[in-house]
Design a protein around this motif. Structure first.
Motif, short mmCIF file in Angstrom:
data_model
loop_
_atom_site.label_atom_id
_atom_site.label_comp_id
_atom_site.label_asym_id
_atom_site.label_seq_id
_atom_site.Cartn_x
_atom_site.Cartn_y
_atom_site.Cartn_z
N ARG A 155 33.48 104.51 59.07
CA ARG A 155 34.11 103.34 58.43
C ARG A 155 35.38 103.81 57.76
O ARG A 155 35.36 104.73 56.93
N LEU A 156 36.48 103.19 58.11
CA LEU A 156 37.76 103.51 57.50
C LEU A 156 38.26 102.31 56.71
O LEU A 156 38.36 101.20 57.25
N LYS A 157 38.53 102.51 55.45
CA LYS A 157 39.13 101.48 54.61
C LYS A 157 40.63 101.72 54.60
O LYS A 157 41.10 102.81 54.26
N VAL A 158 41.39 100.69 55.00
CA VAL A 158 42.83 100.83 55.14
C VAL A 158 43.54 99.92 54.13
O VAL A 158 43.29 98.71 54.08
N VAL A 159 44.39 100.52 53.30
CA VAL A 159 45.19 99.79 52.32
C VAL A 159 46.64 100.22 52.49
O VAL A 159 46.94 101.42 52.48
N ASP A 160 47.53 99.24 52.66
CA ASP A 160 48.95 99.56 52.89
C ASP A 160 49.12 100.55 54.04
O ASP A 160 49.91 101.48 53.96
N HIS A 161 48.32 100.34 55.09
CA HIS A 161 48.40 101.14 56.32
C HIS A 161 48.01 102.60 56.11
O HIS A 161 48.33 103.46 56.92
N LYS A 162 47.28 102.86 55.01
CA LYS A 162 46.80 104.21 54.76
C LYS A 162 45.30 104.20 54.55
O LYS A 162 44.74 103.26 54.00
N ILE A 163 44.63 105.26 54.98
CA ILE A 163 43.19 105.38 54.84
C ILE A 163 42.87 105.80 53.41
O ILE A 163 43.28 106.86 52.95
N THR A 164 42.12 104.95 52.70
CA THR A 164 41.71 105.27 51.33
C THR A 164 40.26 105.74 51.27
O THR A 164 39.88 106.43 50.33
N GLU A 165 39.45 105.32 52.26
CA GLU A 165 38.04 105.72 52.31
C GLU A 165 37.68 106.05 53.75
O GLU A 165 38.08 105.35 54.68
N LEU A 166 36.93 107.11 53.92
CA LEU A 166 36.42 107.50 55.23
C LEU A 166 34.95 107.85 55.07
O LEU A 166 34.60 108.89 54.49
N GLU A 167 34.10 106.96 55.54
CA GLU A 167 32.64 107.12 55.39
C GLU A 167 32.05 107.33 56.78
O GLU A 167 32.21 106.48 57.65
#
Length: 320
Positions: free
Chosen positions: A110-122
């Motif tokens: 699971r990748l959380k993307v904010v402003d086209h950047k990965i903030t979380e990688l689970e």
């Protein structure tokens, strides 16, 4: 003239900033997930667009991004990709098959993307004895089929249907979830369901252990071993494709010696169930016309009872 040029420059800068902060659409999210899969196998974490302080976990444990876990042991990748993109939350999920020290393993990220950047990688790596990752031919095509716009369910309905699968497990009642007749379940690429689930309103097998359909497995009461599935955290909802996927952790307390089956029989608990443990698994549900049609599971190894992902805890002492 100078003022005009200055205003033009400001407008250009504002437009560029707005574009940079624009929401990452479906194509963008899947593109970033694809970049992650490529970077993982190539051992090039520095090529990914990650935010400072990116949070990374593998099998519920916080690790150093790009330096630990599968980043060190991955040795290849099979041509197997399933995606679920949730534009509303900025989450994208990839289920794929990689090689870890040349052994095929299924994994989910699971990748959380904010402003086209990965903030979380689970991530969850399916290092379980139950696996068909080395022989499964390809992803089920159902997961790549678009749901006609007029048939798409809203977000909360998709979540509720996925959640009902766990109600069925806990209650030992297959009627608690809407299983389609063609429902199939695959754990780490291995088909673990067999036969058709009953049509709505039709008679069923009455809780027989011989019924291995999606419905029958839940309806027998086989999981009445004190099992509670919590947390149940949805990773992504993809309305366009009728998908709901999340991380779910069944917890078995280890103190139930006799399992009361729906048909009235009593089943002695297996020796492996007579100790407390938690199962970590990612499940993706394909939902067609309000029914669970296909279930793709990344099944991880058992972990200590009550173990939680940091993403499920506000503090270490949250109730388990």
């Amino acid at each position: 003239m100078k003022k005009t040029a200055a205003w033009v420059l400001l407008l250009v800068c504002a437009a560029a900033e707005a574009e940079a902060h624009a929401a990452c659409d479906r194509e963008c999210l899947i593109g970033i997930a694809g970049q992650y899969a490529t970077a993982l196998v190539a051992h090039t974490p520095q090529t990914l667009p990650v935010a400072p302080g990116v949070k990374f976990t593998e099998n519920l444990v916080p690790l150093k991004y790009g330096e630990q876990g599968l980043w060190k042991t991955v040795s290849g990748r099979r041509d197997f990709d399933i995606y679920a993109a949730d534009v509303a939350t900025g989450n994208v999920v990839w289920i794929g098959i990689v090689k870890e020290n040349d052994k095929a393993v299924m994994m989910a990220a699971r990748l959380k993307v904010v402003d086209h950047k990965i903030t979380e990688l689970e991530t969850l790596v399916g290092r379980s004895a139950l696996t068909g990752a080395d022989k499964v031919a390809a992803p089920r095509p159902d997961f790549a089929q678009i749901v006609p716009e007029g048939e798409r369910l809203d977000r909360q309905r998709l979540i509720a249907i996925a959640d009902s699968n766990w109600d069925a497990m806990e209650q030992g009642n297959g009627r608690a979830a809407p299983y389609a007749q063609d429902c199939e379940r695959y754990d780490n690429g291995e088909q673990t369901s067999k036969g058709s689930s009953p049509a709505e309103g039709a008679p069923d097998s009455g809780g027989s252990l011989e019924d291995r359909s999606c419905f029958g497995q839940m309806n027998s009461g086989r999981f009445n071993n004190g099992n509670k599935v919590w947390p149940r955290r949805i990773w992504a909802v993809d309305r366009e494709y009728g998908l709901a996927v999340g991380l779910f952790t069944p917890n078995v307390p280890g103190n139930v010696r006799e399992i009361n089956l729906r048909g009235g029989k009593v089943l002695p608990a297996d020796a492996s169930e007579l100790l407390p443990f938690t199962i970590q698994q990612v499940e993706m549900f394909k939902i067609v016309r309000g029914k669970i049609s296909k279930v793709e599971v990344v099944l991880g190894p058992r972990v200590p009872y009550g173990m939680r992902s940091p993403f499920d805890m506000k503090t270490l002492w949250d109730p388990r």
